[in-house]
Design an enzyme around this catalytic site. Structure first.
Site, PDB file in Angstrom:
ATOM      1  N   CYS A 239       0.843  -1.207   0.000  1.00 17.96           N
ATOM      2  CA  CYS A 239       0.000   0.000   0.000  1.00 17.96           C
ATOM      3  C   CYS A 239       0.876   1.254   0.000  1.00 17.96           C
ATOM      4  O   CYS A 239       1.536   1.548  -0.979  1.00 17.96           O
ATOM      5  CB  CYS A 239      -0.971  -0.061   1.181  1.00 17.96           C
ATOM      6  SG  CYS A 239      -2.329   1.103   1.048  1.00 17.96           S
TER       7      CYS A 239
ATOM      8  N   GLU B  85      -0.832  -8.615   5.013  1.00 19.94           N
ATOM      9  CA  GLU B  85      -0.590  -8.698   6.470  1.00 19.94           C
ATOM     10  C   GLU B  85      -1.887  -8.556   7.266  1.00 19.94           C
ATOM     11  O   GLU B  85      -1.891  -8.786   8.463  1.00 19.94           O
ATOM     12  CB  GLU B  85       0.454  -7.655   6.880  1.00 19.94           C
ATOM     13  CG  GLU B  85      -0.052  -6.262   7.140  1.00 19.94           C
ATOM     14  CD  GLU B  85      -0.449  -5.465   5.890  1.00 19.94           C
ATOM     15  OE1 GLU B  85      -0.557  -6.054   4.795  1.00 19.94           O
ATOM     16  OE2 GLU B  85      -0.678  -4.239   6.022  1.00 19.94           O
TER      17      GLU B  85
ATOM     18  N   HIS C  44      -3.564  -5.718   1.156  1.00 24.53           N
ATOM     19  CA  HIS C  44      -2.846  -5.906   2.420  1.00 24.53           C
ATOM     20  C   HIS C  44      -2.765  -7.373   2.832  1.00 24.53           C
ATOM     21  O   HIS C  44      -3.634  -7.854   3.566  1.00 24.53           O
ATOM     22  CB  HIS C  44      -3.570  -5.129   3.532  1.00 24.53           C
ATOM     23  CG  HIS C  44      -3.360  -3.650   3.468  1.00 24.53           C
ATOM     24  ND1 HIS C  44      -2.299  -3.025   4.085  1.00 24.53           N
ATOM     25  CD2 HIS C  44      -4.059  -2.680   2.849  1.00 24.53           C
ATOM     26  CE1 HIS C  44      -2.365  -1.714   3.855  1.00 24.53           C
ATOM     27  NE2 HIS C  44      -3.425  -1.490   3.115  1.00 24.53           N
TER      28      HIS C  44
END
Lengths: 236, 92
Positions: free
Chosen positions: A89, A208, A206
């Site tokens: 990002c 994560e 994302h």
């Protein structure tokens, strides 16, 4: 065997650094450390992650000021040595502004901040970060961005396609790439790209934030897990 | 008698930064639809950019313009998506 050591950058305004640290440490079992933007030595690390957020408040352009942080000089050397670097990002935006990745990220086509789940299809499993995946694998990952519309001019897009630098594209759940599944107006539905050497990868979704079914999905673990394979190969 | 201090002239350098031709500008499109809904029916195209004003000291206009150009190349503009025009006006 020594554990893989990953550093997660933290710029003023980063907000995904703790998510990334948690995912890499608790979900992947790596040894991790938060790296302050003023640090100048990355020798201890096997891999570096630039997390999401709003470094320097996105002043001027996303990533434009973060690029001049002291930590970016050793990052350049780290990347040039072929060691794995991942920008997620805002981290992707920083890598583009630093010219470690080609192109730029523009305002979303809708002008809205997008915060929802998307799907992306893996186009290149031969990068440092996608080594654990197969081409055409579809991952369900969240996005959270206002400026995620990937742009390169037509000629350079052709170069990226030819060199196999388009790592993933937004797609429908069944893997079909079309404009309906493109959340932000990225050229060629690009969600992730890599450098020519294939060790620096940037993506808007994302991984994560999708490492456990308790938080909505675990496909992010499949993505980040590629680093285990890469590190293992590098060690042998 | 001490030498008089050399005081360089002061300038306002303006960098006008616009999205490059071919780069999507959804802000410009949104502004255009706003103008049209206000009955500015002749509106053909809108592009939204930014104007950055920097006060500098410089020996000459050429020097001020050169500083502005280098600022744009290094930081103020991103050549992948933006083009710029620099101007300079003396203010003191």
């Amino acid at each position: 065997m020594t554990r893989i050591r990953a550093g997660v950058f933290s710029f003023p305004g980063s907000n995904g650094d703790h998510d990334a640290l948690h995912a890499l440490e608790h979900d992947l079992g790596l040894s991790v450390r938060r790296v302050d933007y003023r640090e100048t030595n990355l020798d201890e690390f096997d891999a570096i992650v630039l997390p999401g957020g709003f470094a320097y408040g996105d002043a001027l352009r996303c990533g434009a000021i973060a690029r001049f942080s002291p930590v970016m000089a050793p990052l350049r050397a780290f990347a040039e040595e072929g060691r794995p670097v991942l920008g997620i990002c805002n981290g992707f935006q920083v890598l583009c502004e630093a010219h470690l990745l080609p192109g730029a990220l523009l305002r979303n086509r809708t002008l809205n901040f997008h915060c929802f789940w998307t799907h992306m299809r893996i186009e290149q499993s031969n990068t440092s970060w996608t080594a654990g995946l197969a081409n055409a694998d579809v991952l369900r990952l969240p996005v959270a961005h206002g400026e995620g519309s990937y742009y390169v001019e037509d000629g350079q897009l052709a170069d990226l396609e030819r060199e196999g630098q388009v790592v993933a594209r937004y797609c429908s759940p069944d893997g079909t790439v079309n404009e309906c599944a493109n959340p932000n107006g990225s050229v060629a539905s690009i969600a992730a790209i890599c450098n020519v050497r294939r060790n620096v990868v940037g993506l808007m979704p994302h991984p994560e934030r999708a490492t456990n079914s308790l938080i909505g999905g675990s496909d992010g673990l499949r993505f980040l897990g590629g680093i285990l394979k890469t590190a293992l190969t590098a060690a042998t | 008698m001490s030498e008089p201090e050399t005081v360089q002239p002061r300038w306002i350098v303006e960098a006008e930064i616009m999205p490059r031709q071919g780069v999507n500008d959804p802000q410009g499109e949104a502004v255009m639809s706003g103008l049209r809904s206000l009955q500015f029916t002749g509106t053909q195209r809108v592009r939204v950019g930014k104007l950055i004003r920097v006060e500098v000291t410089a020996a000459s206009e050429a020097d001020a313009l050169d500083q502005g150009t280098r600022m744009c190349e290094r930081l103020l503009a991103n050549p992948v998506i933006e083009e710029f025009v620099v101007s300079a006006a003396r203010i003191g």
